[in-house]
Design an enzyme around this catalytic site. Structure first.
Site, PDB file in Angstrom:
ATOM      1  N   VAL A  59       0.857  -1.180   0.000  1.00 14.20           N
ATOM      2  CA  VAL A  59       0.000   0.000   0.000  1.00 14.20           C
ATOM      3  C   VAL A  59       0.891   1.227   0.000  1.00 14.20           C
ATOM      4  O   VAL A  59       1.844   1.316   0.779  1.00 14.20           O
ATOM      5  CB  VAL A  59      -0.930   0.018   1.230  1.00 14.20           C
ATOM      6  CG1 VAL A  59      -1.783   1.285   1.244  1.00 14.20           C
ATOM      7  CG2 VAL A  59      -1.823  -1.218   1.245  1.00 14.20           C
ATOM      8  N   CYS A  60       0.613   2.154  -0.887  1.00 16.74           N
ATOM      9  CA  CYS A  60       1.322   3.429  -0.964  1.00 16.74           C
ATOM     10  C   CYS A  60       2.833   3.185  -1.120  1.00 16.74           C
ATOM     11  O   CYS A  60       3.257   2.410  -1.961  1.00 16.74           O
ATOM     12  CB  CYS A  60       0.998   4.271   0.273  1.00 16.74           C
ATOM     13  SG  CYS A  60       1.408   6.020   0.142  1.00 16.74           S
TER      14      CYS A  60
END
Length: 326
Positions: A107-108
């Protein structure tokens, strides 16, 4: 109805981890459990020690990242990436856990951890729009997709910034449990099951280091100062007294784009800023140098899957409209 087989999810947390990067997906998995799924979430860290999130919240972990098999390994990001290198122990922990995981998810800026572990080599990936260029630099064998909300390449999944982790979690739930469960989870979380457009709709206007070539700087300064000018390839080449082929090569080598697309990007960024300031779509098109509103609309639809009017409505305010006369 029989209880489904458990799906074990390991979340690799680390000091400075962005809390929402893993809390959002974890909440989505929890909501899915209320609808009949059987996700079992375990928090691990490189050495098994508790960690502190980016907002100072202390996170108690269940143990160290080992070679224990999990169905899904989720690696959240941190504010410090990509400003600092990924610590070796964190990259090794990701590599160790990924080797026995059914699928690997970041994520990210967790994508930088996967990249440091060699888990993105030769694969398509994405990350937060602010960091896509740096990810491409650090992982030259990756194909970075800067506008994607999330990217799947085999059993490796990467997502854009922060809340895009929820988008990816919904996609994983749909993969595991079907679209009905994913849709019900989205409704429970009050989010779109699939948001319109890519992450460019959230990005800041075009910025970057000035071109190295003085000739190219002359052109980019000209376009930036007066986006409404006549900037055909021939006109720009004539302005610099160079061939169109040479000018095209300069743009490709230094800016990874074409002269025409560069002009379009400048106009798009300016129009978006004008819409944010409250200008009408027609006025924004005029001030940004688009030949017409329709030409601007086509660019918006292609870039952010939204008309200028819809974009303005979505991003101008977070407040509900007030009732006049009350």
């Amino acid at each position: 109805m029989p209880t489904p087989l458990p799906h074990d999810v390991a979340i690799l947390v680390h000091d400075g981890v962005t809390l929402l990067d893993f809390a959002g997906p974890a909440q989505a998995f929890t909501e899915a459990n209320r609808l009949g799924a059987n996700y079992r979430t375990t928090l691990v860290s490189p050495a098994g020690a508790d960690v502190t999130s980016n907002i100072g919240v202390r996170i108690a972990v269940d143990g160290a990242a080992t070679s224990q098999r999990f169905d899904t390994l989720l690696v959240p990001g941190a504010d410090i990436y990509p400003r600092t290198p990924v610590p070796r122990d964190l990259a090794e922990a990701a590599q160790r856990s990924a080797a026995v995981a059914g699928r690997v998810v970041s994520v990210c800026t967790g994508a930088f951890i996967l990249a440091a572990a060699g888990l993105l080599d030769g694969k398509r990936a994405t990350t937060h729009w602010k960091a896509t260029h740096e990810l491409a630099t650090r992982c030259p064998t990756c194909t970075v997709e800067p506008d994607a909300i999330y990217v799947r390449d085999g059993t490796t999944y990467t997502s854009a910034g922060i809340t895009a982790g929820i988008d990816l979690a919904l996609a994983l739930i749909e993969e595991d449990r079907g679209p009905d469960t994913a849709r019900d989870v989205a409704r429970a979380l009050v989010v779109y099951m699939q948001r319109a457009g890519g992450q460019s709709q959230f990005s800041a206007p075009l910025h970057g280091p000035p071109p190295r070539s003085p000739a190219l700087r002359t052109v980019t300064d000209l376009v930036t100062a007066n986006p409404g000018g006549q900037y055909s390839l021939g006109a720009l080449a004539k302005h610099l007294n160079v061939s169109t082929r040479h000018l095209t090569r300069l743009f490709h080598d230094e800016l990874s784009t074409t002269p025409g697309r560069y002009v379009e990007n400048i106009r798009f960024d300016l129009a978006r800023a004008l819409l944010d300031q409250g200008h009408t779509a027609t006025r924004a098109a005029e001030l940004a140098g688009f030949p017409s509103y329709e030409s601007m609309r086509r660019v918006f639809v292609r870039k952010v899957a939204s008309s200028p009017v819809a974009y303005q409505r979505r991003f101008t305010t977070a407040l509900e409209p007030t009732t006049q006369g009350r």
